[in-house]
Design a protein around this motif. Structure first.
Motif, PDB file in Angstrom:
ATOM      1  N   VAL A 168      43.060  31.327  25.727  1.00  0.00           N
ATOM      2  CA  VAL A 168      43.082  32.689  26.257  1.00  0.00           C
ATOM      3  C   VAL A 168      43.175  32.665  27.781  1.00  0.00           C
ATOM      4  N   LEU A 169      42.430  31.755  28.396  1.00  0.00           N
ATOM      5  CA  LEU A 169      42.476  31.631  29.851  1.00  0.00           C
ATOM      6  C   LEU A 169      43.879  31.232  30.318  1.00  0.00           C
ATOM      7  N   ALA A 170      44.483  30.283  29.608  1.00  0.00           N
ATOM      8  CA  ALA A 170      45.844  29.855  29.969  1.00  0.00           C
ATOM      9  C   ALA A 170      46.842  30.991  29.802  1.00  0.00           C
ATOM     10  N   LEU A 171      46.662  31.803  28.757  1.00  0.00           N
ATOM     11  CA  LEU A 171      47.557  32.939  28.521  1.00  0.00           C
ATOM     12  C   LEU A 171      47.411  33.975  29.641  1.00  0.00           C
ATOM     13  N   ALA A 172      46.182  34.198  30.067  1.00  0.00           N
ATOM     14  CA  ALA A 172      45.957  35.144  31.169  1.00  0.00           C
ATOM     15  C   ALA A 172      46.622  34.655  32.449  1.00  0.00           C
ATOM     16  N   ARG A 173      46.518  33.361  32.730  1.00  0.00           N
ATOM     17  CA  ARG A 173      47.164  32.801  33.914  1.00  0.00           C
ATOM     18  C   ARG A 173      48.686  32.906  33.834  1.00  0.00           C
ATOM     19  N   GLU A 174      49.222  32.713  32.653  1.00  0.00           N
ATOM     20  CA  GLU A 174      50.673  32.737  32.475  1.00  0.00           C
ATOM     21  C   GLU A 174      51.244  34.128  32.721  1.00  0.00           C
ATOM     22  N   HIS A 175      50.546  35.159  32.245  1.00  0.00           N
ATOM     23  CA  HIS A 175      51.081  36.526  32.326  1.00  0.00           C
ATOM     24  C   HIS A 175      50.566  37.306  33.532  1.00  0.00           C
ATOM     25  N   SER A 176      49.606  36.756  34.250  1.00  0.00           N
ATOM     26  CA  SER A 176      49.058  37.456  35.409  1.00  0.00           C
ATOM     27  C   SER A 176      48.675  36.418  36.462  1.00  0.00           C
ATOM     28  N   ARG A 177      49.684  35.856  37.089  1.00  0.00           N
ATOM     29  CA  ARG A 177      49.479  34.691  37.956  1.00  0.00           C
ATOM     30  C   ARG A 177      48.608  34.981  39.171  1.00  0.00           C
ATOM     31  N   ASP A 178      48.659  36.194  39.683  1.00  0.00           N
ATOM     32  CA  ASP A 178      47.907  36.513  40.901  1.00  0.00           C
ATOM     33  C   ASP A 178      46.538  37.126  40.627  1.00  0.00           C
ATOM     34  N   ALA A 179      46.239  37.378  39.367  1.00  0.00           N
ATOM     35  CA  ALA A 179      44.977  38.040  39.038  1.00  0.00           C
ATOM     36  C   ALA A 179      43.822  37.050  39.058  1.00  0.00           C
ATOM     37  N   LEU A 180      42.635  37.566  39.381  1.00  0.00           N
ATOM     38  CA  LEU A 180      41.415  36.771  39.262  1.00  0.00           C
ATOM     39  C   LEU A 180      40.885  36.906  37.841  1.00  0.00           C
ATOM     40  N   VAL A 181      40.435  35.792  37.270  1.00  0.00           N
ATOM     41  CA  VAL A 181      39.886  35.805  35.918  1.00  0.00           C
ATOM     42  C   VAL A 181      38.368  35.920  35.998  1.00  0.00           C
ATOM     43  N   VAL A 182      37.840  36.954  35.329  1.00  0.00           N
ATOM     44  CA  VAL A 182      36.396  37.198  35.272  1.00  0.00           C
ATOM     45  C   VAL A 182      35.927  36.850  33.860  1.00  0.00           C
ATOM     46  N   VAL A 183      34.995  35.923  33.748  1.00  0.00           N
ATOM     47  CA  VAL A 183      34.455  35.559  32.435  1.00  0.00           C
ATOM     48  C   VAL A 183      33.160  36.322  32.210  1.00  0.00           C
ATOM     49  N   GLU A 184      33.109  37.067  31.119  1.00  0.00           N
ATOM     50  CA  GLU A 184      31.916  37.834  30.753  1.00  0.00           C
ATOM     51  C   GLU A 184      31.086  37.081  29.727  1.00  0.00           C
ATOM     52  N   ARG A 185      29.844  37.507  29.560  1.00  0.00           N
ATOM     53  CA  ARG A 185      28.890  36.936  28.605  1.00  0.00           C
ATOM     54  C   ARG A 185      28.472  35.516  28.989  1.00  0.00           C
ATOM     55  N   ILE A 186      28.294  35.282  30.281  1.00  0.00           N
ATOM     56  CA  ILE A 186      27.730  34.001  30.730  1.00  0.00           C
ATOM     57  C   ILE A 186      26.224  34.061  30.494  1.00  0.00           C
ATOM     58  N   GLU A 187      25.750  33.324  29.479  1.00  0.00           N
ATOM     59  CA  GLU A 187      24.360  33.453  29.073  1.00  0.00           C
ATOM     60  C   GLU A 187      23.450  32.372  29.655  1.00  0.00           C
ATOM     61  N   ASP A 188      24.004  31.258  30.099  1.00  0.00           N
ATOM     62  CA  ASP A 188      23.148  30.186  30.613  1.00  0.00           C
ATOM     63  C   ASP A 188      23.947  29.291  31.554  1.00  0.00           C
ATOM     64  N   ASP A 189      23.267  28.332  32.173  1.00  0.00           N
ATOM     65  CA  ASP A 189      23.895  27.455  33.152  1.00  0.00           C
ATOM     66  C   ASP A 189      24.976  26.578  32.535  1.00  0.00           C
ATOM     67  N   ALA A 190      24.762  26.158  31.307  1.00  0.00           N
ATOM     68  CA  ALA A 190      25.745  25.291  30.659  1.00  0.00           C
ATOM     69  C   ALA A 190      27.071  26.024  30.448  1.00  0.00           C
TER      70      ALA A 190
END
Length: 419
Positions: A168-190
């Motif tokens: 999914v991350l690679a697909l986002a980069r492919e179709h939106s090269r200049d966009a910043l990717v924000v990852v949601e649901r970061i629950e812990d340090d790992a």
């Protein structure tokens, strides 16, 4: 002549004082530095809102927008950081107004909004106007790929993406090269470390910050006045005095106009000294947008006794200080609203962000407007000796207040009778 009995000043506003809640969660960069916030809708009775489709989502979104820019003030919530706001389909297609400038907001396209030609046209229009777009909760859906080409941010729900996160991350980069990717649901340090290694730009979730719910007390504008304003604002060649009279007839709406100008206006260094100035600076289109959102937000309820007091106090101040009538009206209005809310006047002035001349008159009681307010308050407290200390005659203040009270009762009667 006998001393006229002043009206009882209400200390509460039953049915018309409503708690306003918004949730706020931080968004962090790769060094765990706070760089933005997302605004979340909060129900009064619970921590979060489970939103239905269509009208209920529009209602919730309208409440978030109205509360953020009208009740709290954007600076109280986010300082100078960007605000991510979830918007439903109607806001992107133009059916619902977006009543704030683009400089500090990011418009989130929700995952349940179908990306069709109408939405794409709306996205292009908003981009042309300078707004930043975020595609929310992207998990690789083919139907949402066209929107990625216009996105400044792509938000990926790492929990929903599951094992397909890297794809999914690679697909986002492919179709939106200049966009910043924000990852949601970061629950812990790992999980943060995993997404960091994968190349994500920004991060959001309980592992970084749990949502914070902010609450303020807000006066709700009457629906009747809002409807009258919509009709007037969408008419042709409506005098500014008519608009001002309608706004001034509802203290809550007046307060929101003052706050909104301070929160949402850009590129101006003018201090706000009167309600008329705030209306002119806001402009008819922006004002109409806010009124529509207030209606969508479910504003209801008017307590006639409290409303009469606020309007009478404001109008009496204006009558006693005709050389600065606009300033005096605003000072009296804010004083009455503070009484209804049980809030110190200085705190109310801070939330509205009005000019120093308003603060001096309201809080320090300086100048003709401050003297008029002192006289009116002394009249309400039945203290004739205190009135004479303001430089106004008892008879002058009594006449001004009773005339203002008569007008206020007519205004409130019209509102209450038709609502």
């Amino acid at each position: 002549m006998p001393w006229p009995s002043p009206p009882v000043v209400a200390t509460g506003f039953p049915g018309a004082v409503a708690p306003v809640r918004v949730g706020r969660q931080g968004i962090y960069d790769r060094r765990r530095t706070l760089v933005a916030y997302e605004l979340l809708f909060r129900n009064h009775g619970g921590a979060s809102a489970d939103l239905a489709e269509g009208a209920e989502q529009d209602h919730a979104t309208s409440q978030v927008i109205s509360a953020t820019f009208g009740d709290f003030g954007v600076g109280q919530i986010a300082g100078d950081k960007p605000l991510f706001i979830n918007l439903t389909r109607g806001f992107f297609t133009g059916e619902l107004p977006i009543p704030f400038p683009p400089h500090q907001v990011v418009l989130e396209l929700l995952e349940n909004v179908e990306v069709d030609e109408e939405v794409m046209a709306g996205l292009r229009r908003l981009k042309d106007q300078g707004y930043r777009i975020a595609v929310d909760d992207f998990i690789g859906e083919p139907g949402r790929l066209p929107a990625l080409g216009l996105a400044d941010y792509v938000k990926i729900d790492v929990a929903a993406a599951g094992d397909a996160f890297d794809e999914v991350l690679a697909l986002a980069r492919e179709h939106s090269r200049d966009a910043l990717v924000v990852v949601e649901r970061i629950e812990d340090d790992a999980l943060f470390a995993r997404c960091l290694a994968a190349g994500a730009d920004l991060f959001q979730g309980y592992g970084l910050q749990r949502p914070v719910t902010l609450e303020a007390v807000s006066l709700t504008p009457s629906q009747l006045v809002c409807l009258q304003l919509v009709r007037a604002l969408t008419g042709t060649d409506v005098p500014i005095r008519e608009i001002e009279d309608l706004v001034a007839s509802d203290p809550a709406l007046s307060l929101r106009v003052l706050k909104t100008v301070v929160s949402a206006a850009t590129g101006t260094k003018n201090e706000i000294t009167s309600l008329r100035q705030a209306i002119v600076m806001l402009g008819p289109q922006q004002l109409c947008s806010w009124v529509v959102l207030m209606l969508l937000g479910g504003v209801t309820g008017v307590d006639t006794e409290s409303l009469t007091m606020v309007l009478a106090r404001a109008a009496a101040c204006a009558r006693l200080a005709p050389a600065v009538a606009d300033l005096a009206y605003t000072v009296g209005l804010l004083s009455g609203v503070a009484s209804v809310l049980g809030m110190p006047e200085a705190d109310l002035v801070d939330t509205t962000g009005v000019a120093g001349t308003v603060r001096e008159a309201l809080v320090q009681r300086h100048g003709p407007a401050g003297a008029a307010l002192r006289a009116v308050l002394a009249y309400e407290e039945d203290e004739p000796c205190a009135i004479t200390g303001t430089g106004h005659a008892v008879y002058e203040v009594s006449r001004a207040y009773l005339a203002a009270l008569s007008d206020a009762m007519l205004t409130v009667g019209a509102v209450a009778g038709d609502s």
